[in-house]
Design an enzyme around this catalytic site. Structure first.
Site, short mmCIF file in Angstrom:
data_model
loop_
_atom_site.label_atom_id
_atom_site.label_comp_id
_atom_site.label_asym_id
_atom_site.label_seq_id
_atom_site.Cartn_x
_atom_site.Cartn_y
_atom_site.Cartn_z
N ASN A 177 0.84 -1.20 0.00
CA ASN A 177 0.00 0.00 0.00
C ASN A 177 0.87 1.25 0.00
OD1 ASN A 177 0.65 -0.77 2.70
ND2 ASN A 177 -0.99 0.50 3.51
N GLU A 211 -3.16 -4.85 -2.67
CA GLU A 211 -3.71 -5.83 -3.61
C GLU A 211 -3.82 -5.25 -5.01
OE1 GLU A 211 -4.84 -4.97 -0.66
OE2 GLU A 211 -6.02 -6.53 0.30
N CYS A 258 -10.75 -3.45 -3.94
CA CYS A 258 -9.82 -4.51 -4.35
C CYS A 258 -10.57 -5.78 -4.74
CB CYS A 258 -8.82 -4.80 -3.24
SG CYS A 258 -7.63 -3.46 -3.03
N CYS A 277 -4.19 0.52 -2.30
CA CYS A 277 -4.01 -0.70 -1.51
C CYS A 277 -2.95 -1.62 -2.14
CB CYS A 277 -5.31 -1.50 -1.44
SG CYS A 277 -6.64 -0.68 -0.58
#
Ligand code: THU
Length: 165
Positions: A63, A76, A116, A74
Site C-alpha cells: 500500500n 492488492e 480490491c 491498496c
C-alpha cells in the site's frame, strides 16, 4: 411474490503457514516481504500482497498512501496492476495478503477492501480464471479458491451490455 435468497461461499482455514502447500507458503513469504515496501505514514498499517502468475513468477505490491488520502492505493490493487502491466501474457492464479501494525503482523487475516475485491473479480473475468486468495494472519490463514466469491452481487460488464472483450 417475495423470494428470500441465500448467498454463501466456502473457505478453508489453517492455523499456521506450515500447513499450506509449498507454493502458497512461498507466496505468503513474498507478501510479507512486500509489506516492507509499504508507504503508510498516515495509517501505520503496512500491507503486502504477492500475486503468483501461471508462469510461476511472483509479483509484489504494497500500500502506498498519500497526503491526499483517496490518492493512496491498496497493496492488492498495486500488485494486480503491476501484474497486468508487466506480464500481459500471463494470468494471475493466486494472491496472498498480509498486514502489519506497529505491533507486528495482525493476529487475524486482513481481508481485501471492496475496491480490491472488484479488481480481483475483473482480473478473474478478463483472464477467465479463478484467483486463489490467501489471507494470512498470525493466528489464522484463510484460503478462498475464487476471489470473486468475496464480492457477491458484484458490478460486472454485463450491466454495460458489452459483449466483446
Ligand atoms: N489497505 C490495503 O492495502 N489493503 C487492504 O486489504 C486493506 C487496507 C491499506 C489502505 C491504507 O493504506 C491502509 O491499508 C489503511 O486502510
Amino acid at each position: 411474490m417475495m423470494i428470500s435468497k441465500n448467498i454463501s461461499f466456502s473457505l478453508t482455514e489453517y492455523k499456521s503457514v506450515e500447513e499450506l502447500n509449498k507454493e502458497d507458503e512461498e507466496l505468503v513469504t513474498a507478501a510479507k516481504k512486500a509489506a516492507e515496501t509499504a508507504y503508510a505514514p498516515y495509517s501505520k498499517f503496512k500491507v503486502g500482497a504477492a500475486v503468483r502468475l501461471d508462469n510461476s513468477v511472483i509479483v509484489k505490491g504494497s500500500n502506498i498512501e498519500n497526503a491526499a488520502f483517496p490518492s493512496g492505493i491498496c497493496a492488492e490493487r498495486n500488485a494486480l496492476s503491476n501484474t497486468a502491466s508487466n506480464y500481459p501474457d500471463s494470468k494471475p492464479v493466486a494472491i496472498a495478503v498480509v498486514a502489519f501494525t506497529e505491533d507486528g503482523i495482525t493476529k487475524e487475516p486482513v481481508s481485501p477492501c471492496g475496491n480490491c475485491r472488484q479488481v480481483i473479480a475483473e482480473e478473474e473475468f478478463r483472464n477467465n480464471i479463478n484467483i486463489r486468495v490467501i489471507l494470512c494472519g498470525a493466528n489464522k490463514i484463510q484460503v478462498i479458491e475464487k476471489g470473486g466469491d468475496l464480492l457477491p452481487l458484484q458490478f460486472s460488464r454485463n450491466y454495460l451490455k458489452i459483449s466483446s472483450r
